[in-house]
Design an enzyme around this catalytic site. Structure first.
Site, PDB file in Angstrom:
ATOM      1  CB  CYS A 122      -0.835  -0.036   1.479  1.00 19.78           C
ATOM      2  SG  CYS A 122      -2.052  -1.433   0.840  1.00 19.78           S
ATOM      3  CG  HIS A 256      -2.741   3.600   1.852  1.00 19.24           C
ATOM      4  ND1 HIS A 256      -3.667   2.603   0.575  1.00 19.24           N
ATOM      5  CD2 HIS A 256      -3.635   1.937   2.574  1.00 19.24           C
ATOM      6  CE1 HIS A 256      -3.939   1.162   0.707  1.00 19.24           C
ATOM      7  NE2 HIS A 256      -3.641   1.235   2.022  1.00 19.24           N
ATOM      8  CG  ASN A 287      -7.095  -0.980   1.144  1.00 18.61           C
ATOM      9  OD1 ASN A 287      -6.351  -0.979   0.589  1.00 18.61           O
ATOM     10  ND2 ASN A 287      -6.867  -1.151   2.628  1.00 18.61           N
TER      11      ASN A 287
HETATM   12  O1  UT7 Z   1      -3.855  -1.267   3.687  1.00 14.19           O
HETATM   13  C1  UT7 Z   1      -3.194  -1.466   4.075  1.00 14.19           C
HETATM   14  C2  UT7 Z   1      -3.243  -1.000   5.957  1.00 14.19           C
HETATM   15  N1  UT7 Z   1      -4.102  -1.785   6.453  1.00 14.19           N
HETATM   16  C3  UT7 Z   1      -5.232  -0.581   7.455  1.00 14.19           C
HETATM   17  O2  UT7 Z   1      -4.576  -0.206   7.360  1.00 14.19           O
HETATM   18  C4  UT7 Z   1      -6.339  -1.818   8.427  1.00 14.19           C
HETATM   19  C5  UT7 Z   1      -5.968  -1.297   9.416  1.00 14.19           C
HETATM   20  N2  UT7 Z   1      -6.756  -2.262  10.191  1.00 14.19           N
HETATM   21  C6  UT7 Z   1      -8.214  -1.661  10.737  1.00 14.19           C
HETATM   22  O3  UT7 Z   1      -9.069  -0.837   9.242  1.00 14.19           O
HETATM   23  C7  UT7 Z   1      -9.522  -2.442  11.620  1.00 14.19           C
HETATM   24  O4  UT7 Z   1      -8.628  -3.111  11.396  1.00 14.19           O
HETATM   25  C8  UT7 Z   1      -9.960  -3.057  10.177  1.00 14.19           C
HETATM   26  C9  UT7 Z   1     -11.033  -2.387  10.254  1.00 14.19           C
HETATM   27  C10 UT7 Z   1     -10.258  -4.233   9.753  1.00 14.19           C
HETATM   28  C11 UT7 Z   1     -11.289  -3.687  11.732  1.00 14.19           C
HETATM   29  O5  UT7 Z   1     -11.675  -3.169  12.439  1.00 14.19           O
HETATM   30  P1  UT7 Z   1     -11.803  -3.693  13.866  1.00 14.19           P
HETATM   31  O6  UT7 Z   1     -12.393  -1.685  14.059  1.00 14.19           O
HETATM   32  O7  UT7 Z   1      -9.666  -3.107  14.339  1.00 14.19           O
HETATM   33  O8  UT7 Z   1     -11.941  -4.271  14.273  1.00 14.19           O
HETATM   34  P2  UT7 Z   1     -11.479  -5.549  15.343  1.00 14.19           P
HETATM   35  O9  UT7 Z   1     -10.582  -6.530  15.249  1.00 14.19           O
HETATM   36  O10 UT7 Z   1     -10.683  -4.923  16.743  1.00 14.19           O
HETATM   37  O11 UT7 Z   1     -13.422  -6.285  15.987  1.00 14.19           O
HETATM   38  C12 UT7 Z   1     -14.204  -4.974  17.031  1.00 14.19           C
HETATM   39  C13 UT7 Z   1     -15.328  -5.912  16.945  1.00 14.19           C
HETATM   40  C14 UT7 Z   1     -14.713  -7.108  17.567  1.00 14.19           C
HETATM   41  O12 UT7 Z   1     -16.022  -8.286  18.389  1.00 14.19           O
HETATM   42  P3  UT7 Z   1     -16.199  -7.823  20.133  1.00 14.19           P
HETATM   43  O13 UT7 Z   1     -14.630  -8.451  20.291  1.00 14.19           O
HETATM   44  O14 UT7 Z   1     -15.674  -6.410  20.056  1.00 14.19           O
HETATM   45  O15 UT7 Z   1     -17.355  -8.385  20.560  1.00 14.19           O
HETATM   46  C15 UT7 Z   1     -15.156  -8.948  16.509  1.00 14.19           C
HETATM   47  O16 UT7 Z   1     -15.140 -10.329  16.607  1.00 14.19           O
HETATM   48  O17 UT7 Z   1     -15.370  -6.537  15.726  1.00 14.19           O
HETATM   49  C16 UT7 Z   1     -15.693  -7.919  15.650  1.00 14.19           C
HETATM   50  N3  UT7 Z   1     -15.554  -8.063  14.123  1.00 14.19           N
HETATM   51  C17 UT7 Z   1     -16.067  -7.605  12.801  1.00 14.19           C
HETATM   52  N4  UT7 Z   1     -17.560  -7.379  13.398  1.00 14.19           N
HETATM   53  C18 UT7 Z   1     -18.366  -7.777  11.963  1.00 14.19           C
HETATM   54  C19 UT7 Z   1     -13.984  -7.830  13.485  1.00 14.19           C
HETATM   55  N5  UT7 Z   1     -14.532  -8.106  12.091  1.00 14.19           N
HETATM   56  C20 UT7 Z   1     -15.762  -7.954  12.211  1.00 14.19           C
HETATM   57  C21 UT7 Z   1     -16.546  -8.239  10.321  1.00 14.19           C
HETATM   58  N6  UT7 Z   1     -18.416  -7.807  10.821  1.00 14.19           N
HETATM   59  N7  UT7 Z   1     -16.402  -7.806   9.076  1.00 14.19           N
END
Ligand code: UT7
Length: 331
Positions: A122, A256, A287
């Site tokens: 990226c 990005h 993305n």
């Molecule tokens: O482009 C290259 C570089 N990449 C990036 O910069 C991406 C960086 N990361 C992100 O953008 C974020 O980490 C994501 C968008 C991928 C994920 O968002 P998040 O806020 O970090 O989610 P998380 O993994 O912390 O999960 C939060 C909650 C969890 O539930 P609990 O434990 O709070 O109950 C997960 O189980 O959301 C749940 N969860 C989901 N729920 C619905 C995780 N993935 C999903 C999903 N749909 N797809």
């Protein structure tokens, strides 16, 4: 002692043309949520994405990159034969070798060009701009195509909650050429290889080939999120300082398109004034890794929010963990 001739470089380089390719198939959140037990609301809230575009089966990173490149050449009013270097940022090209750049050069008829790919995920587009700027000012090349192109739909696991809803397909390209005044600020770049496993293809290609299983993109989303939010504001500030430009002099911020919450966090860190336009192409494009910055820049140009010669700040970050940032004047 023998001394060799130092190549005569051009004093200045800048962006003189921009072109993109957006696949025609629009994929709304409703199409991806079932396989990952998610919801439209969750995806919008956590990433900003409403829809993305996926390429068709016959399209490739190279074929999409070639269309974007041709559009950039037309925009710059330059012929493919006048291109000296084709430089492609991608990690979804079908082959480890030969490069996507060689394929694209052949497709557009850039027969006089050297061609190579950059593996900086990226961050690849900003890496490419920095390299092109240096090559021109060092006298190694005159006209360079920098292309970011990805067909990530081929390498994501549509059942993986952490990646399936984020990544998408598309291509963008710029022509970088000698200019009468400098149009590209110094590039601030780096990489933290110790954290490289936080975004990685799994399994590796050799194992995948031996065991007949696909090598797919995996990401520790939270770790990458924290790194980007914690570090990229400082990288942006360094790029602004290196270009000797105040943040209030910017016309646009084109980061990005990783996650709209990361964009908002960087805006806070750099105290971006309200009047500076912010690219939010992720909402409808997802993305697209190396393609996201030229695609987002193009969207701002199409809407009239940025015009030729106006300064914008770019920052790319991702697998590696590689990052790069610079200010440039819009083509
Ligand atoms: O482009 C290259 C570089 N990449 C990036 O910069 C991406 C960086 N990361 C992100 O953008 C974020 O980490 C994501 C968008 C991928 C994920 O968002 P998040 O806020 O970090 O989610 P998380 O993994 O912390 O999960 C939060 C909650 C969890 O539930 P609990 O434990 O709070 O109950 C997960 O189980 O959301 C749940 N969860 C989901 N729920 C619905 C995780 N993935 C999903 C999903 N749909 N797809």
């Amino acid at each position: 002692m023998i001394t060799l001739k130092t190549p005569a470089g051009n004093s200045h380089a800048g962006l003189i043309g921009l072109g993109v390719y957006r696949p025609t198939r629009v994929v709304p959140n409703s199409e991806v949520i079932e396989a990952i037990d998610s919801s439209d609301e969750w995806i919008r809230e956590r990433s900003g994405i409403i829809e993305r575009r996926f390429a068709q089966s016959h399209e490739t990173a190279a074929s999409m990159g070639a269309i974007a490149a041709q559009n950039a050449l037309d925009d710059a009013k330059i012929k493919a034969q006048d291109i000296d270097v084709v430089l492609v940022a991608t990690f979804s090209h079908r082959f480890q070798t030969p490069s996507a750049a060689a394929e694209i050069a052949a497709l557009i008829g850039a027969n006089n060009a050297s061609a190579f790919d950059i593996s900086a995920a990226c961050a690849g587009f900003c890496y490419g701009i920095g390299i092109a700027d240096s090559l021109i000012r060092a006298g190694s090349a005159k006209n360079i195509l920098v292309i970011g192109t990805e067909k990530l739909s081929d390498i994501i696991n549509m059942s993986d909650r952490g990646t399936a809803f984020i990544f998408a397909d598309g291509a963008g390209a710029v022509v970088v050429s000698p200019t009468s005044t400098q149009g590209i600020g110094p590039t601030i770049w780096g990489a933290d290889g110790n954290a490289r496993e936080s975004i990685i293809m799994d399994p590796d290609l050799i194992t995948a080939g031996k065991e007949g299983i696909p090598s797919l993109l995996t990401m520790q989303g939270q770790a990458v999120f924290r790194w980007a939010v914690g570090s990229m504001g400082d990288v942006c500030n360094q790029a602004l300082a290196a270009a000797e430009l105040d943040v209030s002099d910017l016309k646009a911020f084109v980061p990005h398109q990783a996650n709209i919450r990361i964009t908002d966090a960087i805006i806070k860190r750099i105290n971006l004034p309200q009047h500076v336009v912010v690219a939010r192409d992720i909402v409808t494009a997802g993305n697209t890794s190396a393609a996201s910055i030229p695609l987002a820049l193009h969207a701002l140009r199409e809407s009239g929010e940025i015009k030729k010669g106006e300064p914008f700040l770019m920052v790319g970050f991702g697998a590696g963990l590689a990052y790069a940032s610079q200010v440039a004047l819009a083509p």
